[in-house]
Every structure is written in C-alpha cells, then in structure tokens.
Design an enzyme around this catalytic site. Structure first.
Site, PDB file in Angstrom:
ATOM      1  N   GLY A   1       1.102  -1.310  -0.562  1.00 59.62           N
ATOM      2  CA  GLY A   1       0.259  -0.214   0.419  1.00 59.62           C
ATOM      3  C   GLY A   1       1.059   1.127   0.405  1.00 59.62           C
ATOM      4  O   GLY A   1       1.552   1.446   1.289  1.00 59.62           O
ATOM      5  N   SER A   2       0.932   2.023  -1.006  1.00 57.65           N
ATOM      6  CA  SER A   2       1.693   3.319  -1.097  1.00 57.65           C
ATOM      7  C   SER A   2       0.839   4.462  -2.406  1.00 57.65           C
ATOM      8  O   SER A   2       0.394   4.448  -2.697  1.00 57.65           O
ATOM      9  CB  SER A   2       2.920   2.743  -1.746  1.00 57.65           C
TER      10      SER A   2
END
Length: 223
Positions: free
Chosen positions: A183-184
């Site tokens: 997640g980024s």
C-alpha cells in the site's frame, strides 16, 4: 502497441517466499482442521492477488508519459520538484492493497540520479506523504532531453521500497524497475508544460494508462 520490454513472471518474484509460506501453512492447517484452514487459504489468496504482476502493453506515442503504477490519481498540480530542483507538474497515483504494486518506468530514458530518503509512514493518500514518508526518487532524462522524476513513496503499512534501477541505467517505457509492499503511492514530476491526460480520482493502470504528454518544444536545461 509495443511488446512488453521484459518477460513477466505473472507473480512478482518479490512475492514467491510469501506465497510459498502461506500455502504451506494453509496445507498444514488443512491436514489438522479443514474448517479452520479456510482462514489461511483466504490469506494465501490475498497474497497471490497482491503480488500479481501482469504483462502490459504500452501506447506507441513517444511523447506519452505512462503511469508507473496501478491505482487512483490523488494529485495533479504544479509544485517544486525537490529531487531535480525545478518547477514541475506533479501527478500522484495512490495504490491500495488490492492494486498491482509492481512499478514500471514512465518514459524511455537514462537514470541520472537515484536517491533514498528514510521517513515516516503516513497514509500514502495524504499530500504530506510525498515529502515526509520513506521514499525513493529516480530521475530520468529522456532522449529528447526532458527530465522526469518518479518517486516511490511508502504508505501506512508499506515497510519495504524496492528499486532496482541504478544511476546511468537505460530504462525502456514500461520496464519493471521496482516494487513496494504493502500500500503506497508513486509521484511523477514532469516539465511544467506537460499536458495532463488524467484528473483527480481517475483509476489508472501501470504502463497502459497515459498520465500526460511531454511538451513538443525543446526542453530548457531545467525542463
């Protein structure tokens, strides 16, 4: 349409140890208690979908700047590019845990600089994540002389940024150069005269979605 510039393993190599581990655990739990094992098979399926790395086809236009990641556009704005020291158009793509997290080169170009910055782990959808979170910046110079900066930014639960590009490497549009777990976001800094092709909230796909068009005029030394 161009052929993918490198062979894709379908499942990213970064995920093989995680997938093998979760499958082995799920099998062992199945032998002990099939009902309980359902939870572990669901975890294995999540790992499988997270590390998928499908092949993508790139548009033919040489002026096109391709999305380096799957996700949702969370910023289209004119800002200062702190990595190449110039004014720039910034387009940011937020990746949630259900997006493909393999990162691809947005343009053809030579890597002129790679910089890693330790930092915090704010929600990657927030604006402050761009400059305060852990991140890795890669500066590219295109054959036409334009500067394009791609920055991998860690998110709330991302604990590992992987960048395989090194200074002086030559990258091809759509070439796989890194991965982020879990997640980024990726920020792309372009010449100010670049024409955006996406808007806030748009869903994009790595390599196949065009984020912007580079200006056709000759770039200045800071473009």
């Amino acid at each position: 349409m161009n052929k993918p510039p490198y062979p894709h393993p379908i499942i990213a190599r970064e995920g093989w140890p995680f997938l093998a581990g979760t499958v082995v655990v799920a099998i062992l739990v199945t032998l002990w208690s099939p009902p309980v094992s359902i939870i572990f098979w669901i975890i294995a399926l999540f790992v499988l979908q997270f590390f998928r790395d499908p092949p993508r086809m790139a548009p033919d236009s040489a002026a096109a700047v391709l999305s380096p990641a799957d996700g949702r556009v969370v910023a289209v704005e004119t800002v200062r590019d702190p990595y190449a020291d110039r004014e720039a158009l910034k387009i940011s793509v937020f990746m949630n845990v259900f997006n493909v997290h393999s990162n691809r080169a947005p343009v053809d170009g030579q890597v002129t600089d790679v910089q890693y910055f330790p930092g915090k782990f704010f929600n990657a959808a927030l604006d402050k994540a761009s400059l305060e979170n852990e991140r890795n910046a890669m500066v590219l110079r295109t054959p036409g002389g334009h500067v394009v900066t791609a920055v991998q930014v860690a998110g709330l639960v991302a604990k590992r940024i992987l960048c395989y590009a090194r200074k002086d490497d030559a990258l091809v549009r759509g070439q796989r150069y890194g991965f982020i777990r879990f997640g980024s976001r990726v920020d792309v800094y372009l010449p100010p005269a670049a024409r955006p092709r996406v808007a806030l909230g748009d869903k994009v796909s790595a390599t196949s979605t065009v984020l912007a068009d580079l200006p056709v005029t000759n770039p200045t030394s800071h473009a």
